[in-house]
Enzyme design. Structure first.
Site, PDB file in Angstrom:
ATOM      1  N   GLY A  25      10.400   0.299 -15.230  1.00 59.64           N
ATOM      2  CA  GLY A  25       8.650   1.243 -15.122  1.00 59.64           C
ATOM      3  C   GLY A  25       7.585   1.040 -14.956  1.00 59.64           C
ATOM      4  O   GLY A  25       7.654   0.264 -13.767  1.00 59.64           O
ATOM      5  N   LYS A  31       6.703  -3.652 -19.057  1.00 59.25           N
ATOM      6  CA  LYS A  31       7.930  -4.191 -19.117  1.00 59.25           C
ATOM      7  C   LYS A  31       8.100  -5.722 -19.662  1.00 59.25           C
ATOM      8  O   LYS A  31       8.845  -5.834 -20.697  1.00 59.25           O
ATOM      9  CB  LYS A  31       8.871  -4.241 -17.851  1.00 59.25           C
ATOM     10  CG  LYS A  31       8.596  -2.738 -17.265  1.00 59.25           C
ATOM     11  CD  LYS A  31       9.491  -2.385 -16.026  1.00 59.25           C
ATOM     12  CE  LYS A  31       9.197  -3.842 -15.083  1.00 59.25           C
ATOM     13  NZ  LYS A  31       7.409  -3.633 -14.626  1.00 59.25           N
ATOM     14  N   ASN A 156       6.168   2.924 -24.874  1.00 59.05           N
ATOM     15  CA  ASN A 156       5.745   1.625 -25.737  1.00 59.05           C
ATOM     16  C   ASN A 156       3.956   2.406 -25.284  1.00 59.05           C
ATOM     17  O   ASN A 156       3.820   2.944 -24.896  1.00 59.05           O
ATOM     18  CB  ASN A 156       5.211   0.632 -24.491  1.00 59.05           C
ATOM     19  CG  ASN A 156       5.145  -0.454 -24.512  1.00 59.05           C
ATOM     20  OD1 ASN A 156       5.468  -1.102 -26.057  1.00 59.05           O
ATOM     21  ND2 ASN A 156       4.631  -1.276 -23.466  1.00 59.05           N
ATOM     22  N   ASP A 159       0.838   2.904 -30.460  1.00 67.66           N
ATOM     23  CA  ASP A 159      -0.385   2.840 -30.969  1.00 67.66           C
ATOM     24  C   ASP A 159      -1.544   3.099 -30.284  1.00 67.66           C
ATOM     25  O   ASP A 159      -2.489   3.480 -31.816  1.00 67.66           O
ATOM     26  CB  ASP A 159      -0.389   1.476 -31.135  1.00 67.66           C
ATOM     27  CG  ASP A 159      -0.825  -0.202 -29.675  1.00 67.66           C
ATOM     28  OD1 ASP A 159       0.515   0.399 -28.601  1.00 67.66           O
ATOM     29  OD2 ASP A 159      -1.458  -0.282 -29.952  1.00 67.66           O
ATOM     30  N   LEU A 464      -5.282   8.721  32.576  1.00 68.34           N
ATOM     31  CA  LEU A 464      -5.576  10.393  33.987  1.00 68.34           C
ATOM     32  C   LEU A 464      -4.495   9.904  34.939  1.00 68.34           C
ATOM     33  O   LEU A 464      -4.350   8.592  35.406  1.00 68.34           O
ATOM     34  CB  LEU A 464      -7.269  10.809  34.623  1.00 68.34           C
ATOM     35  CG  LEU A 464      -7.673  11.429  32.908  1.00 68.34           C
ATOM     36  CD1 LEU A 464      -8.953  10.938  32.951  1.00 68.34           C
ATOM     37  CD2 LEU A 464      -7.123  12.560  32.623  1.00 68.34           C
ATOM     38  N   GLY A 466      -4.219   8.227  38.372  1.00 68.49           N
ATOM     39  CA  GLY A 466      -5.555   8.099  39.546  1.00 68.49           C
ATOM     40  C   GLY A 466      -5.990   6.613  38.657  1.00 68.49           C
ATOM     41  O   GLY A 466      -6.470   6.210  38.614  1.00 68.49           O
ATOM     42  N   SER A 470       0.133   2.704  36.922  1.00 67.00           N
ATOM     43  CA  SER A 470       1.603   1.836  37.005  1.00 67.00           C
ATOM     44  C   SER A 470       0.945   0.152  38.396  1.00 67.00           C
ATOM     45  O   SER A 470       1.462  -0.748  38.316  1.00 67.00           O
ATOM     46  CB  SER A 470       1.745   2.831  38.177  1.00 67.00           C
ATOM     47  OG  SER A 470       2.820   3.449  38.253  1.00 67.00           O
ATOM     48  N   SER A 537       1.039  11.024  30.010  1.00 67.60           N
ATOM     49  CA  SER A 537       1.352  10.910  28.557  1.00 67.60           C
ATOM     50  C   SER A 537       0.300  11.844  28.282  1.00 67.60           C
ATOM     51  O   SER A 537      -0.060  11.300  27.609  1.00 67.60           O
ATOM     52  CB  SER A 537       2.265  10.443  27.994  1.00 67.60           C
ATOM     53  OG  SER A 537       1.384   9.197  28.007  1.00 67.60           O
TER      54      SER A 537
END
Length: 626
Positions: A25, A31, A156, A159, A464, A466, A470, A537
């Site tokens: 539950g 529980k 449950n 009440d 960018l 340049g 790398s 990318s």
């Protein structure tokens, strides 16, 4: 298969197994309080436990808090949630039960799967005032996934509604409708108060209108576990031992019976052997063994099965398990990232392990209305129907409610369980579809760390043209080698000189270039290497694709060099050519660059190049060193 005396002896040994009952539950629906009260009302508390509960409650300034009985971990008291699956022997009259208190909090759902896996019945606890919540729907889906046949709903805290008949009947109707959509038949809906004991073991004077069973009566009506002894024999091989020149095949019988003289098939290879002897240790000698027993078999001829091989009756096709390399599967996805087609895992099925790939996602469950819809991914904590493909035939019995057959789990390369996967049946190969079955490495990530001395990862440098990606990547590669770190650099020009030489610079080709680079990086990282990718990318969507392919080992690094600086450097003369109109769609000039919003590392251009190299190297070392 034998005389009546042996059968009766076997039945006597295995009768009256305890009935497992799982209680599930929402985290706040009570529980643990229910179980504590149930044990108290049926006089099942251990000596001294009641005083312990009273004292624990007093220290916290509470009235008697029954949930403290089940707080087996301190974290439960600190966080107020149940985190492990507590198993408690329990008796109603002469009948044995095992109560399983399964975690309700979302982050502990995998513990619930473990706790509920062998349950014969479930008590789904719902707060009568709050009604069914999202977690209630998830638990209902899990009950369907696990295949529990007998479900009792306990409303449950009734009440809090004053045990008002009209209000409670409305909640009951909603819950029955929810479970009905999942084809779960409800045995009883009991309005109750676990705190006060209403309708737990005795009828409540506050709900005289209610004519159904109390919780105890509903539990007593749950049928005992069905016998598996009459089903066709199955024993997954646990191990093979050799004592005094005799070889024994050990395992646990999952169903059926076996005795000396039975002819058995061994695994997918189909070798046949005869049972020469049924062996037990520290147990009465009987010529027959049955479901639930851990035994050893001596076979003739003296064949050597592998761990995970399934033993089953030979010469009876009707008693044979299913055999397929493509399997329809019902999935509960546990990983924090979505599941996608093409991902590979280990399927654990009893003692067997099979390399599998997600061939297709056939349908995803919408948790709002519990309907099936098309989907390309399965979200975290999501449910779906998928097709798994293996490189070889897998022997299995389809999942069936109330039995343990076909209950698989998916495990990733870090040995983490990432999905519950009951196997539904063989899947046909669609017309025109190719049977591609990638194989996963048998070398775990932990073993690779032990062998190489470092973790793996993919460090994706974007910036960018340049910007120095790398240059920094190659310098970091050298610095890492001096630290005994195995690393590889994938930069744009290197990829385009070979693997991606067929691609141009259109948006589509750029995306394909990134997709290929991400897959190569993933393969290298899964072999234990540190991979530094240096690609422009430019688009956020393309980098998100790379992250999706690589997964949690992906780390984005932004080489933040301004356009003016890059254009001033112009080491290849590309900016000048772009300004002259000779290069169309050049990033930064005639094509956009979308800078990362929240990269894991930013290398600023206003600092010396050596600082950028040192910063990147230190960042990588911090992640990959154990």
């Amino acid at each position: 298969m034998g005389d009546n005396i042996v059968t009766e002896s076997f039945s006597e040994t295995h009768r009256a197994a305890a009935t497992p009952i799982v209680i599930v539950g929402h985290v706040d629906h009570g529980k643990s309080s229910l179980i504590g009260r149930l044990l108290y009302d049926t006089d099942s508390l251990q000596d001294g436990k009641l005083a312990q509960i009273v004292e624990s409650s007093r220290k916290r300034g509470l009235t008697v808090e029954w949930s403290f009985l089940l707080d087996s971990l301190q974290i439960e008291r600190d966080q107020g949630v149940t985190v492990d699956s507590t198993r408690i022997p329990f008796r109603l009259g002469s009948r044995e039960f095992v109560i399983v208190d399964a975690p309700g909090h979302r982050q502990f759902l995998r513990n619930m799967i473990t706790g509920a896996a062998d349950a014969e019945a479930a008590v789904l606890v719902v707060d009568a005032k709050e009604g069914a919540q999202e977690q209630t729907r998830r638990h209902a889906m899990l009950l369907r996934l696990i295949g529990i046949r007998h479900v009792i709903v306990l409303l449950n805290k009734s009440d809090l509604l004053g045990f008002d008949e009209a209000k409670i009947v409305k909640v009951e109707s909603d819950v029955r409708q929810l479970l009905g959509r999942l084809e779960i038949e409800v045995e009883a809906v009991v309005p109750a108060s676990a705190r006060d004991g209403d309708n737990i073991a005795s009828r409540s004077e506050r709900s005289l209108w209610y004519k159904g069973p109390t919780l105890v009566e509903a539990l007593a009506n749950v049928p005992p576990p069905a016998s598996r002894a009459a089903l066709p024999f199955r024993m997954p091989v646990q191990d093979v031992y050799r004592f005094d020149g005799v070889r024994y095949v050990a395992g646990r019988i999952e169903r059926g019976t076996v005795r000396a003289g039975d002819r058995l098939s061994i695994g997918a290879q189909g070798q046949v052997a005869t049972v020469a002897e049924v062996c037990r240790w520290h147990a009465p000698e009987l010529p027959v063994a049955g479901a639930g027993e851990s035994i050893a078999l001596r076979l003739e001829p003296d064949l050597v099965p592998d761990r995970g091989d399934l033993l089953f009756p030979a010469d009876d096709k009707a008693a044979a398990p299913e055999r397929s390399a493509r399997i329809r599967t019902r999935l509960f996805w546990l990983r924090g990232e979505p599941l996608r087609v093409g991902e590979s895992f280990t399927l654990r099925l009893a003692t067997a392990e099979h390399d599998v790939t997600v061939a297709s996602i056939d349908a995803v469950v919408d948790l709002e209305d519990l309907t099936l819809r098309e989907g390309d991914t399965v979200p975290p904590d999501g449910f779906a129907e998928i097709t798994l493909a293996a490189s070889h035939a897998v022997l299995f019995d389809p999942f069936s409610p109330g039995f343990g057959d076909g209950r698989g789990v998916l495990v990733d390369r870090y040995q983490r369980i990432v999905g519950g996967a009951p196997l539904i049946g063989p899947a046909e190969l669609a017309d025109g579809e190719h049977a591609i079955h990638p194989t996963a490495s048998r070398v775990s990530a932990a073993r690779q760390v032990q062998t190489r001395g470092h973790k793996s990862g993919v460090f994706w440098l974007t910036g960018l043209p340049g910007s120095g990606k790398s240059t920094v990547a190659r310098a970091a590669e050298l610095a890492l080698s001096e630290q005994a770190i195995n690393s590889t650099v994938l930069d744009g020009d290197t990829l385009r000189a070979g693997l991606c030489s067929d691609l141009g610079f259109s948006a589509e080709d750029r995306r394909e270039n990134i997709r290929r680079a991400a897959h190569v990086a993933k393969i290298l990282a899964e072999s234990g290497q540190v991979v530094i990718v240096a690609l422009v990318s430019p688009l956020e969507a393309d980098r998100a694709l790379a992250r999706q392919i690589v997964g949690e080992n992906f780390h984005e690094v932004f080489v933040d060099t301004p356009l003016e600086t890059c254009e001033k450097r112009d080491p290849k003369g590309l900016y000048a050519a772009a300004r002259a109109g000779k290069i169309p769609d050049f990033t930064g000039i005639s094509a956009p660059y979308e800078a990362p919003v929240s990269p894991e590392l930013r290398l600023a251009a206003d600092r010396p190049e050596q600082d950028a190299i040192s910063t990147l190297t230190a960042f990588i070392l911090r992640i990959v060193q154990p």
